[in-house]
Motif scaffolding. Structure first.
Motif, PDB file in Angstrom:
ATOM      1  N   GLY A  14       0.780  -1.240   0.000  1.00  0.00           N
ATOM      2  CA  GLY A  14       0.000   0.000   0.000  1.00  0.00           C
ATOM      3  C   GLY A  14       0.809   1.287   0.000  1.00  0.00           C
ATOM      4  N   ARG A  15       2.148   1.182   0.168  1.00  0.00           N
ATOM      5  CA  ARG A  15       2.985   2.384   0.238  1.00  0.00           C
ATOM      6  C   ARG A  15       2.986   3.147  -1.086  1.00  0.00           C
ATOM      7  N   ARG A  16       3.027   4.467  -1.011  1.00  0.00           N
ATOM      8  CA  ARG A  16       3.187   5.290  -2.209  1.00  0.00           C
ATOM      9  C   ARG A  16       4.369   6.225  -2.012  1.00  0.00           C
ATOM     10  N   ALA A  17       4.977   6.629  -3.117  1.00  0.00           N
ATOM     11  CA  ALA A  17       6.036   7.648  -3.062  1.00  0.00           C
ATOM     12  C   ALA A  17       5.323   8.981  -2.823  1.00  0.00           C
ATOM     13  N   THR A  18       5.480   9.515  -1.633  1.00  0.00           N
ATOM     14  CA  THR A  18       4.687  10.672  -1.193  1.00  0.00           C
ATOM     15  C   THR A  18       4.990  11.929  -2.015  1.00  0.00           C
ATOM     16  N   ASN A  70      15.199  21.245  -7.593  1.00  0.00           N
ATOM     17  CA  ASN A  70      14.113  22.044  -7.028  1.00  0.00           C
ATOM     18  C   ASN A  70      12.874  21.217  -6.656  1.00  0.00           C
ATOM     19  N   GLN A  71      13.075  19.974  -6.249  1.00  0.00           N
ATOM     20  CA  GLN A  71      11.933  19.138  -5.854  1.00  0.00           C
ATOM     21  C   GLN A  71      11.388  19.645  -4.514  1.00  0.00           C
ATOM     22  N   GLY A  72      10.136  20.104  -4.524  1.00  0.00           N
ATOM     23  CA  GLY A  72       9.539  20.743  -3.358  1.00  0.00           C
ATOM     24  C   GLY A  72       9.496  19.853  -2.132  1.00  0.00           C
ATOM     25  N   LYS A  73       9.345  18.538  -2.337  1.00  0.00           N
ATOM     26  CA  LYS A  73       9.200  17.669  -1.168  1.00  0.00           C
ATOM     27  C   LYS A  73      10.469  17.602  -0.317  1.00  0.00           C
ATOM     28  N   VAL A  74      11.604  17.952  -0.913  1.00  0.00           N
ATOM     29  CA  VAL A  74      12.851  17.965  -0.137  1.00  0.00           C
ATOM     30  C   VAL A  74      12.744  19.010   0.973  1.00  0.00           C
ATOM     31  N   VAL A 138      24.154   0.249   0.180  1.00  0.00           N
ATOM     32  CA  VAL A 138      23.462   1.374   0.810  1.00  0.00           C
ATOM     33  C   VAL A 138      21.948   1.275   0.590  1.00  0.00           C
ATOM     34  N   MET A 139      21.527   0.817  -0.596  1.00  0.00           N
ATOM     35  CA  MET A 139      20.088   0.752  -0.861  1.00  0.00           C
ATOM     36  C   MET A 139      19.374  -0.266   0.045  1.00  0.00           C
ATOM     37  N   LEU A 140      20.116  -1.254   0.495  1.00  0.00           N
ATOM     38  CA  LEU A 140      19.492  -2.222   1.398  1.00  0.00           C
ATOM     39  C   LEU A 140      19.208  -1.560   2.760  1.00  0.00           C
ATOM     40  N   ALA A 157       9.335   9.326   0.725  1.00  0.00           N
ATOM     41  CA  ALA A 157       9.543   9.537  -0.713  1.00  0.00           C
ATOM     42  C   ALA A 157      11.001   9.226  -1.048  1.00  0.00           C
ATOM     43  N   PRO A 158      11.219   8.161  -1.839  1.00  0.00           N
ATOM     44  CA  PRO A 158      12.588   7.875  -2.294  1.00  0.00           C
ATOM     45  C   PRO A 158      12.927   8.806  -3.450  1.00  0.00           C
ATOM     46  N   MET A 159      14.170   9.249  -3.520  1.00  0.00           N
ATOM     47  CA  MET A 159      14.554  10.203  -4.581  1.00  0.00           C
ATOM     48  C   MET A 159      15.971   9.972  -5.108  1.00  0.00           C
ATOM     49  N   GLU A 160      16.056   9.927  -6.430  1.00  0.00           N
ATOM     50  CA  GLU A 160      17.370   9.886  -7.072  1.00  0.00           C
ATOM     51  C   GLU A 160      17.596  11.149  -7.895  1.00  0.00           C
ATOM     52  N   GLY A 161      16.628  12.052  -7.860  1.00  0.00           N
ATOM     53  CA  GLY A 161      16.745  13.292  -8.626  1.00  0.00           C
ATOM     54  C   GLY A 161      17.535  14.333  -7.842  1.00  0.00           C
ATOM     55  N   PHE A 162      18.850  14.242  -7.929  1.00  0.00           N
ATOM     56  CA  PHE A 162      19.728  15.231  -7.278  1.00  0.00           C
ATOM     57  C   PHE A 162      21.025  15.280  -8.069  1.00  0.00           C
ATOM     58  N   ASP A 192      -2.628  11.700  -1.993  1.00  0.00           N
ATOM     59  CA  ASP A 192      -1.491  10.815  -2.244  1.00  0.00           C
ATOM     60  C   ASP A 192      -1.326  10.618  -3.748  1.00  0.00           C
ATOM     61  N   LYS A 193      -0.190  10.071  -4.103  1.00  0.00           N
ATOM     62  CA  LYS A 193       0.104   9.806  -5.514  1.00  0.00           C
ATOM     63  C   LYS A 193      -0.812   8.696  -6.037  1.00  0.00           C
ATOM     64  N   PHE A 194      -1.006   8.693  -7.337  1.00  0.00           N
ATOM     65  CA  PHE A 194      -1.748   7.582  -7.962  1.00  0.00           C
ATOM     66  C   PHE A 194      -0.973   6.280  -7.756  1.00  0.00           C
ATOM     67  N   GLY A 197       0.709   0.813 -10.212  1.00  0.00           N
ATOM     68  CA  GLY A 197       0.561  -0.618 -10.495  1.00  0.00           C
ATOM     69  C   GLY A 197       1.909  -1.285 -10.675  1.00  0.00           C
ATOM     70  N   ARG A 198       1.909  -2.589 -10.782  1.00  0.00           N
ATOM     71  CA  ARG A 198       3.143  -3.347 -10.968  1.00  0.00           C
ATOM     72  C   ARG A 198       2.926  -4.418 -12.026  1.00  0.00           C
ATOM     73  N   PHE A 199       3.993  -4.772 -12.727  1.00  0.00           N
ATOM     74  CA  PHE A 199       3.891  -5.816 -13.749  1.00  0.00           C
ATOM     75  C   PHE A 199       3.494  -7.139 -13.094  1.00  0.00           C
TER      76      PHE A 199
HETATM   77  C1  LIG Z   1      15.522   4.893  -6.216  1.00  0.00           C
HETATM   78  C2  LIG Z   1      14.309   5.725  -6.512  1.00  0.00           C
HETATM   79  C3  LIG Z   1      14.456   7.042  -6.908  1.00  0.00           C
HETATM   80  C4  LIG Z   1      13.330   7.855  -7.112  1.00  0.00           C
HETATM   81  N1  LIG Z   1      13.523   9.191  -7.411  1.00  0.00           N
HETATM   82  C5  LIG Z   1      12.451  10.009  -7.461  1.00  0.00           C
HETATM   83  C6  LIG Z   1      12.633  11.401  -7.588  1.00  0.00           C
HETATM   84  O1  LIG Z   1      13.747  11.922  -7.625  1.00  0.00           O
HETATM   85  N2  LIG Z   1      11.526  12.182  -7.648  1.00  0.00           N
HETATM   86  C7  LIG Z   1      10.268  11.665  -7.557  1.00  0.00           C
HETATM   87  O2  LIG Z   1       9.300  12.435  -7.611  1.00  0.00           O
HETATM   88  N3  LIG Z   1      10.066  10.340  -7.408  1.00  0.00           N
HETATM   89  C8  LIG Z   1      11.123   9.492  -7.352  1.00  0.00           C
HETATM   90  N4  LIG Z   1      10.940   8.147  -7.136  1.00  0.00           N
HETATM   91  C9  LIG Z   1       9.575   7.636  -6.948  1.00  0.00           C
HETATM   92  C10 LIG Z   1       9.116   6.720  -8.082  1.00  0.00           C
HETATM   93  O3  LIG Z   1       8.724   7.478  -9.192  1.00  0.00           O
HETATM   94  C11 LIG Z   1       7.967   5.853  -7.548  1.00  0.00           C
HETATM   95  O4  LIG Z   1       8.454   5.053  -6.505  1.00  0.00           O
HETATM   96  C12 LIG Z   1       7.386   4.962  -8.646  1.00  0.00           C
HETATM   97  O5  LIG Z   1       6.728   5.742  -9.614  1.00  0.00           O
HETATM   98  C13 LIG Z   1       6.393   3.963  -8.089  1.00  0.00           C
HETATM   99  O6  LIG Z   1       5.412   4.625  -7.335  1.00  0.00           O
HETATM  100  P1  LIG Z   1       5.084   4.207  -5.846  1.00  0.00           P
HETATM  101  O7  LIG Z   1       6.381   4.255  -5.073  1.00  0.00           O
HETATM  102  O8  LIG Z   1       4.110   5.242  -5.362  1.00  0.00           O
HETATM  103  O9  LIG Z   1       4.492   2.850  -5.890  1.00  0.00           O
HETATM  104  C14 LIG Z   1      12.028   7.310  -6.964  1.00  0.00           C
HETATM  105  C15 LIG Z   1      11.898   5.977  -6.576  1.00  0.00           C
HETATM  106  C16 LIG Z   1      13.002   5.198  -6.338  1.00  0.00           C
HETATM  107  C17 LIG Z   1      12.807   3.780  -5.868  1.00  0.00           C
END
Ligand SMILES: Cc1cc2nc3c(=O)[nH]c(=O)nc-3n(C[C@H](O)[C@H](O)[C@H](O)COP(=O)(O)O)c2cc1C
Length: 215
Positions: A14-18, A70-74, A138-140, A157-162, A192-194, A197-199
């Motif tokens: 049920g988790r979403r990327a916030t 400039n990601q606002g959630k940071v 580190v990811m573990l 919220a996980p983020m790699e956008g930096f 919350d985010k949409f 889904g997953r494959f």
């Molecule tokens: C390693 C990793 C990096 C991510 N980087 C970003 C990011 O920089 N910005 C962002 O908005 N979402 C980021 N996400 C979120 C993903 O887009 C999101 O996890 C994916 O679309 C699946 O959605 P869910 O986590 O809500 O199920 C990242 C997710 C992961 C796992």
């Protein structure tokens, strides 16, 4: 009184990327419980090459946002955990890792083997290989933290956008550090985010060899 913990299965499915956080500060005992979960993750040779910088002050969050496209959630999150790997960590930590292991029952033969195989293995890496190895370790720990935060009722919220160089500079990281990912923790603000889904398993899981369906 502490809140009841959420079930792991509920979080996994049920988790979403916030997308947005309310910015309320996170109590330090919760933050520590989240960090401890990460520090208990397994790592190759138990060398624990991860390092985490916890950013909570408004000024630092603002600078981190500027280094993160400039990601606002940071800036909105209660805390952003900047997950790094230290390419030279093993050089400093090997003896300590062995000493701790010995206290926990590590046999002398295992310790002897680690004393030679850890330097042999890790000193042979190119910088690219080292970054790959650090990402894996580190990811573990990072995932342990993300799930523990959710168990404790937080949103993440996980983020790699930096930008590697900018984050490096603003956090004054040592040269041997490699920034792997940011983890924003807090409470959801707004919708919350949409659910993307997953494959289906048929697409991504095979049995016995590539291409064969799992029975
Ligand atoms: C390693 C990793 C990096 C991510 N980087 C970003 C990011 O920089 N910005 C962002 O908005 N979402 C980021 N996400 C979120 C993903 O887009 C999101 O996890 C994916 O679309 C699946 O959605 P869910 O986590 O809500 O199920 C990242 C997710 C992961 C796992």
């Amino acid at each position: 009184m502490s809140k009841p913990e959420k079930k792991l299965s509920e979080i996994v499915f049920g988790r979403r990327a916030t997308p947005s956080f309310d910015g309320e500060p996170i109590p330090s005992e919760d933050l520590r419980a989240i960090l401890q979960a990460g520090l208990h993750a397994p790592s190759g040779y138990n060398i624990q090459p991860w390092r985490f910088i916890v950013v909570q002050s408004p000024e630092q969050k603002k600078r981190l946002r500027a280094a993160s496209y400039n990601q606002g959630k940071v800036e909105e999150a209660s805390a952003v955990i900047v997950a790094c790997g230290d390419a030279d960590g093993w050089r400093k930590d090997l003896d300590e890792m062995i000493a701790q292991g010995r206290e926990g029952g590590m046999p002398e033969s295992y310790a002897d083997q680690a004393r030679s195989s850890v330097p042999n293995y890790l000193s042979s890496f190119t910088s690219e290989q080292m970054h790959g190895w650090l990402n894996k370790q580190v990811m573990l720990a990072y995932t342990h933290m993300m799930l523990m935060a959710e168990v404790l009722g937080y949103d993440t919220a996980p983020m790699e956008g930096f930008e590697q160089d900018k984050v490096h500079e603003m956090l004054r990281l040592p040269l041997s550090y490699w920034v792997v990912a940011l983890l924003a923790v807090g409470h959801l603000k707004g919708l919350d985010k949409f659910d993307g889904g997953r494959f289906d398993m048929k697409r991504t899981v095979f049995g016995e060899e590539f291409g064969k369906p799992l029975k």
